[in-house]
Scaffold this motif. Structure first.
Motif, PDB file in Angstrom:
ATOM      1  N   HIS A  44       0.829  -1.188   0.000  1.00 20.61           N
ATOM      2  CA  HIS A  44       0.000   0.000   0.000  1.00 20.61           C
ATOM      3  C   HIS A  44       0.873   1.252   0.000  1.00 20.61           C
ATOM      4  CE1 HIS A  44       0.803   0.400   4.356  1.00 20.61           C
ATOM      5  NE2 HIS A  44       0.731  -0.917   4.341  1.00 20.61           N
ATOM      6  N   ILE A  45       0.249   2.402   0.134  1.00 20.26           N
ATOM      7  CA  ILE A  45       0.961   3.670   0.002  1.00 20.26           C
ATOM      8  C   ILE A  45       2.017   3.850   1.088  1.00 20.26           C
ATOM      9  CG2 ILE A  45      -0.576   5.146   1.383  1.00 20.26           C
ATOM     10  CD1 ILE A  45      -0.479   7.079  -1.162  1.00 20.26           C
ATOM     11  N   GLY A  46       1.787   3.263   2.272  1.00 22.04           N
ATOM     12  CA  GLY A  46       2.786   3.322   3.334  1.00 22.04           C
ATOM     13  C   GLY A  46       4.040   2.537   2.973  1.00 22.04           C
ATOM     14  N   THR A  47       3.859   1.405   2.266  1.00 23.82           N
ATOM     15  CA  THR A  47       4.996   0.609   1.798  1.00 23.82           C
ATOM     16  C   THR A  47       5.847   1.438   0.847  1.00 23.82           C
ATOM     17  OG1 THR A  47       3.520  -1.316   1.848  1.00 23.82           O
ATOM     18  CG2 THR A  47       5.651  -1.605   0.769  1.00 23.82           C
ATOM     19  N   PHE A  48       5.182   2.123  -0.072  1.00 28.87           N
ATOM     20  CA  PHE A  48       5.880   2.993  -1.029  1.00 28.87           C
ATOM     21  C   PHE A  48       6.650   4.083  -0.279  1.00 28.87           C
ATOM     22  CE2 PHE A  48       5.983   6.973  -3.409  1.00 28.87           C
ATOM     23  CZ  PHE A  48       6.605   6.585  -4.584  1.00 28.87           C
ATOM     24  N   GLY A  49       5.990   4.697   0.706  1.00 24.14           N
ATOM     25  CA  GLY A  49       6.616   5.786   1.442  1.00 24.14           C
ATOM     26  C   GLY A  49       7.873   5.354   2.161  1.00 24.14           C
ATOM     27  N   GLU A  50       7.825   4.177   2.793  1.00 24.46           N
ATOM     28  CA  GLU A  50       8.977   3.713   3.563  1.00 24.46           C
ATOM     29  C   GLU A  50      10.172   3.403   2.661  1.00 24.46           C
ATOM     30  OE1 GLU A  50       9.693   0.143   6.725  1.00 24.46           O
ATOM     31  OE2 GLU A  50       8.051   1.536   7.101  1.00 24.46           O
ATOM     32  N   VAL A  51       9.912   2.736   1.540  1.00 20.36           N
ATOM     33  CA  VAL A  51      11.015   2.386   0.638  1.00 20.36           C
ATOM     34  C   VAL A  51      11.534   3.637  -0.081  1.00 20.36           C
ATOM     35  CG1 VAL A  51      11.748   0.929  -1.287  1.00 20.36           C
ATOM     36  CG2 VAL A  51      10.088   0.056   0.351  1.00 20.36           C
ATOM     37  N   THR A  52      10.640   4.546  -0.461  1.00 18.86           N
ATOM     38  CA  THR A  52      11.058   5.790  -1.119  1.00 18.86           C
ATOM     39  C   THR A  52      11.955   6.610  -0.202  1.00 18.86           C
ATOM     40  OG1 THR A  52       9.096   5.945  -2.514  1.00 18.86           O
ATOM     41  CG2 THR A  52      10.238   7.989  -2.059  1.00 18.86           C
ATOM     42  N   GLU A 281      -8.783  13.558   5.460  1.00 18.75           N
ATOM     43  CA  GLU A 281      -9.115  14.985   5.460  1.00 18.75           C
ATOM     44  C   GLU A 281      -9.769  15.434   6.760  1.00 18.75           C
ATOM     45  OE1 GLU A 281     -12.107  15.937   2.471  1.00 18.75           O
ATOM     46  OE2 GLU A 281     -12.518  13.793   2.284  1.00 18.75           O
ATOM     47  N   LYS A 282     -10.271  14.482   7.565  1.00 19.32           N
ATOM     48  CA  LYS A 282     -10.859  14.822   8.865  1.00 19.32           C
ATOM     49  C   LYS A 282      -9.820  14.793   9.982  1.00 19.32           C
ATOM     50  CE  LYS A 282     -15.336  12.844   7.563  1.00 19.32           C
ATOM     51  NZ  LYS A 282     -16.319  11.765   7.851  1.00 19.32           N
ATOM     52  N   GLY A 283      -8.584  14.458   9.619  1.00 21.55           N
ATOM     53  CA  GLY A 283      -7.537  14.398  10.631  1.00 21.55           C
ATOM     54  C   GLY A 283      -7.463  13.078  11.362  1.00 21.55           C
ATOM     55  N   GLU A 284      -8.169  12.048  10.851  1.00 15.53           N
ATOM     56  CA  GLU A 284      -8.144  10.726  11.480  1.00 15.53           C
ATOM     57  C   GLU A 284      -7.076   9.862  10.810  1.00 15.53           C
ATOM     58  OE1 GLU A 284     -12.037   9.059  11.231  1.00 15.53           O
ATOM     59  OE2 GLU A 284     -12.952  10.583  12.512  1.00 15.53           O
ATOM     60  N   LYS A 285      -6.452   8.969  11.601  1.00 17.03           N
ATOM     61  CA  LYS A 285      -5.414   8.088  11.079  1.00 17.03           C
ATOM     62  C   LYS A 285      -5.959   7.245   9.937  1.00 17.03           C
ATOM     63  CE  LYS A 285      -2.595   4.117  12.433  1.00 17.03           C
ATOM     64  NZ  LYS A 285      -2.267   3.165  13.514  1.00 17.03           N
ATOM     65  N   ILE A 286      -5.181   7.158   8.871  1.00 18.93           N
ATOM     66  CA  ILE A 286      -5.601   6.347   7.720  1.00 18.93           C
ATOM     67  C   ILE A 286      -5.462   4.871   8.066  1.00 18.93           C
ATOM     68  CG2 ILE A 286      -4.816   5.611   5.430  1.00 18.93           C
ATOM     69  CD1 ILE A 286      -4.570   8.488   4.674  1.00 18.93           C
ATOM     70  N   SER A 287      -6.489   4.106   7.736  1.00 22.81           N
ATOM     71  CA  SER A 287      -6.506   2.679   8.044  1.00 22.81           C
ATOM     72  C   SER A 287      -6.891   1.905   6.796  1.00 22.81           C
ATOM     73  CB  SER A 287      -7.514   2.402   9.164  1.00 22.81           C
ATOM     74  OG  SER A 287      -7.844   1.031   9.235  1.00 22.81           O
ATOM     75  N   LYS A 288      -6.133   0.817   6.521  1.00 20.61           N
ATOM     76  CA  LYS A 288      -6.471  -0.032   5.374  1.00 20.61           C
ATOM     77  C   LYS A 288      -7.862  -0.638   5.541  1.00 20.61           C
ATOM     78  CE  LYS A 288      -2.699  -2.515   5.629  1.00 20.61           C
ATOM     79  NZ  LYS A 288      -1.785  -3.638   5.396  1.00 20.61           N
ATOM     80  N   SER A 289      -8.185  -1.031   6.782  1.00 16.47           N
ATOM     81  CA  SER A 289      -9.472  -1.689   7.007  1.00 16.47           C
ATOM     82  C   SER A 289     -10.634  -0.703   6.871  1.00 16.47           C
ATOM     83  CB  SER A 289      -9.502  -2.345   8.401  1.00 16.47           C
ATOM     84  OG  SER A 289      -9.230  -1.388   9.399  1.00 16.47           O
ATOM     85  N   LYS A 290     -10.414   0.571   7.266  1.00 18.39           N
ATOM     86  CA  LYS A 290     -11.459   1.585   7.132  1.00 18.39           C
ATOM     87  C   LYS A 290     -11.621   2.024   5.681  1.00 18.39           C
ATOM     88  CE  LYS A 290     -11.142   3.996  11.590  1.00 18.39           C
ATOM     89  NZ  LYS A 290     -10.767   5.317  12.181  1.00 18.39           N
ATOM     90  N   GLY A 291     -10.500   2.053   4.960  1.00 18.57           N
ATOM     91  CA  GLY A 291     -10.546   2.504   3.573  1.00 18.57           C
ATOM     92  C   GLY A 291     -10.621   4.023   3.451  1.00 18.57           C
ATOM     93  N   ASN A 292     -10.282   4.745   4.528  1.00 16.14           N
ATOM     94  CA  ASN A 292     -10.263   6.208   4.433  1.00 16.14           C
ATOM     95  C   ASN A 292      -8.950   6.668   3.808  1.00 16.14           C
ATOM     96  OD1 ASN A 292      -8.826   5.328   6.696  1.00 16.14           O
ATOM     97  ND2 ASN A 292      -9.268   7.155   7.891  1.00 16.14           N
ATOM     98  N   GLY A 293      -8.882   7.943   3.411  1.00  9.51           N
ATOM     99  CA  GLY A 293      -7.693   8.408   2.700  1.00  9.51           C
ATOM    100  C   GLY A 293      -7.741   7.944   1.252  1.00  9.51           C
ATOM    101  N   ILE A 294      -6.581   7.949   0.585  1.00  8.48           N
ATOM    102  CA  ILE A 294      -6.531   7.500  -0.807  1.00  8.48           C
ATOM    103  C   ILE A 294      -5.447   6.431  -0.963  1.00  8.48           C
ATOM    104  CG2 ILE A 294      -7.394   9.667  -1.769  1.00  8.48           C
ATOM    105  CD1 ILE A 294      -4.560  10.422  -2.472  1.00  8.48           C
ATOM    106  N   SER A 295      -5.631   5.611  -1.968  1.00  6.66           N
ATOM    107  CA  SER A 295      -4.681   4.528  -2.222  1.00  6.66           C
ATOM    108  C   SER A 295      -3.637   4.995  -3.226  1.00  6.66           C
ATOM    109  CB  SER A 295      -5.406   3.307  -2.785  1.00  6.66           C
ATOM    110  OG  SER A 295      -5.881   3.580  -4.092  1.00  6.66           O
ATOM    111  N   ILE A 296      -2.580   4.213  -3.342  1.00 10.29           N
ATOM    112  CA  ILE A 296      -1.531   4.553  -4.312  1.00 10.29           C
ATOM    113  C   ILE A 296      -2.075   4.457  -5.742  1.00 10.29           C
ATOM    114  CG2 ILE A 296      -0.547   2.216  -4.593  1.00 10.29           C
ATOM    115  CD1 ILE A 296       2.230   3.668  -4.274  1.00 10.29           C
ATOM    116  N   GLU A 297      -3.001   3.521  -5.973  1.00 10.28           N
ATOM    117  CA  GLU A 297      -3.594   3.388  -7.310  1.00 10.28           C
ATOM    118  C   GLU A 297      -4.396   4.637  -7.660  1.00 10.28           C
ATOM    119  OE1 GLU A 297      -2.603  -0.510  -5.698  1.00 10.28           O
ATOM    120  OE2 GLU A 297      -3.901   1.073  -4.907  1.00 10.28           O
TER     121      GLU A 297
END
Length: 375
Positions: A44-52, A281-297
């Motif tokens: 996911h996008i966090g994986t990209f961020g860590e390696v980048t 956008e509401k200031g809540e932690k992004i969670s894969k299970s919640k599906g909030n935020g945006i994905s790398i795709e």
């Protein structure tokens, strides 16, 4: 450019790594950067961020030192399957393999020899698509091929020292049953969270009651046992001689534990860098299970990987919102930085770090904001 005067965070971290070897080069012949990946779900996008971000530090290190480097991307694929991710097929089948190591669970997609192998292939494909330079390492293979044997046997000898580090971090009930060693049941194949009845440092074995109550003795080598995740973190640092690793803010409290265990096992803890987590956008932690935020795709549907790297570069130790409105802003910021770099090269420029020093010429003067207004 005088890279030693650079003050951007990748150079700050690179200088810390260089300081480790100012008196003599590493015995292993290279500086090791590491990132970890939990393959229970898709990259996911966090994986990209860590390696980048790790790659940015590695590239900066290359400018101030002539010591060779490697980047290991380690998959914790020997972990037991704790729950079935909702976004995967064959939910009922997967439910029958809970607590089995991920490299034993069947692949629900039917394309690889196991669930773990499938997720590892997804990870490698994901990293390869962005052109990252890395070496993939499977925890299952590292446990089975002897890479970890020396440190696992030392962990037996240092069992009480490790327990002294871990027990104060646990609640009263967990303290009664905790063991840093997780045996793989010879009968069920499950990863067992059970107390130890005996530690045989001379024989290199542990004794515990299997799930059916049978007293069982197993060698800690050969892939028969893995470590709990916190001791595993520190053991891996010691076994591989890791020089740099970054992790999210949620690991920050555990960094001292990882380092202490690394030292107990004869290692020198790496330079560590913690980054803040992403918010919606509401200031809540992004969670894969919640599906909030945006994905790398979703990001790459509208913008380039370079604009996403630009987002990852900026203030990694500050919590940042990750939602659609940040995409145009980062595209235009990236284009501006590329233009400025071509006018005056600067090692602290985001464009420099996005491109590893090889910044292309600007392509156009049209901004994303202008295109949005026209649309």
């Amino acid at each position: 450019m005088n890279y030693n005067d650079a003050k951007s965070w990748p150079f700050v971290e690179a200088k810390k790594i260089a300081d480790r070897y100012k008196n003599k080069p590493p015995a292993k012949g290279y500086v090791l950067f590491e990132t970890g990946y939990g393959p229970s779900g898709l990259p996911h996008i966090g994986t990209f961020g860590e390696v980048t971000r790790t790659t940015m530090v590695r590239n900066a290190f290359h400018q101030i030192s002539d010591i060779p480097t490697k980047l290991f991307c380690v998959s914790d694929d020997m972990d037991g399957l704790r729950k079935v991710p909702e976004n995967l097929p064959q939910q009922e089948m997967l439910g029958k393999y809970l607590q089995k190591p991920l490299t034993v669970v069947p692949d629900p997609f039917g394309t690889h020899e196991s669930y773990g192998h499938h997720m590892n292939a997804r990870l490698r494909g994901f990293l390869d698509s962005f052109g990252f330079e890395y070496e993939f390492k499977s925890a299952t293979e590292l446990y089975k091929n002897g890479t970890f044997d020396e440190k696992l046997l030392l962990a037996l000898k240092k069992y009480e020292d490790i327990m002294k580090i871990m027990l104060p971090t646990l609640g009263p009930d967990r303290q009664k049953t905790y063991s840093p060693f997780l045996p793989i049941s010879p009968k069920t194949g499950n990863v067992l969270y059970v107390p130890m009845k005996a530690i045989n440092a001379d024989k290199g074995t542990i004794v515990f009651d299997d799930e059916d109550g049978t007293e069982t003795e197993l060698p800690v080598t050969g892939g028969n046992v893995k470590l709990q995740w916190k001791p595993d973190f520190g053991m891996r640092w010691a076994a591989l001689d890791v020089d740099f690793e970054m992790y999210g803010k949620d690991h920050l409290v555990n960094g001292k534990i990882y380092s202490a265990i690394c030292k107990v096992l004869g290692g020198n803890p790496p330079v560590q860098f913690n980054y803040e987590l992403f918010l919606d956008e509401k200031g809540e932690k992004i969670s894969k299970s919640k599906g909030n935020g945006i994905s790398i795709e979703q990001w790459l549907t509208y913008a380039s990987p370079e604009s996403l790297s630009n987002y990852m570069f900026g203030k990694p130790q500050t919590a940042k919102k990750l939602y659609f409105d940040v995409i145009p802003k980062n595209v235009d910021e990236y284009l501006t930085w590329v233009k400025k770099y071509n006018e005056a090269a600067d090692a602290d420029s985001p464009a420099y770090h996005v491109h590893g020093g090889k910044v292309p010429a600007p392509e156009a003067d049209i901004s994303f904001a202008l295109l949005l207004n026209l649309a």
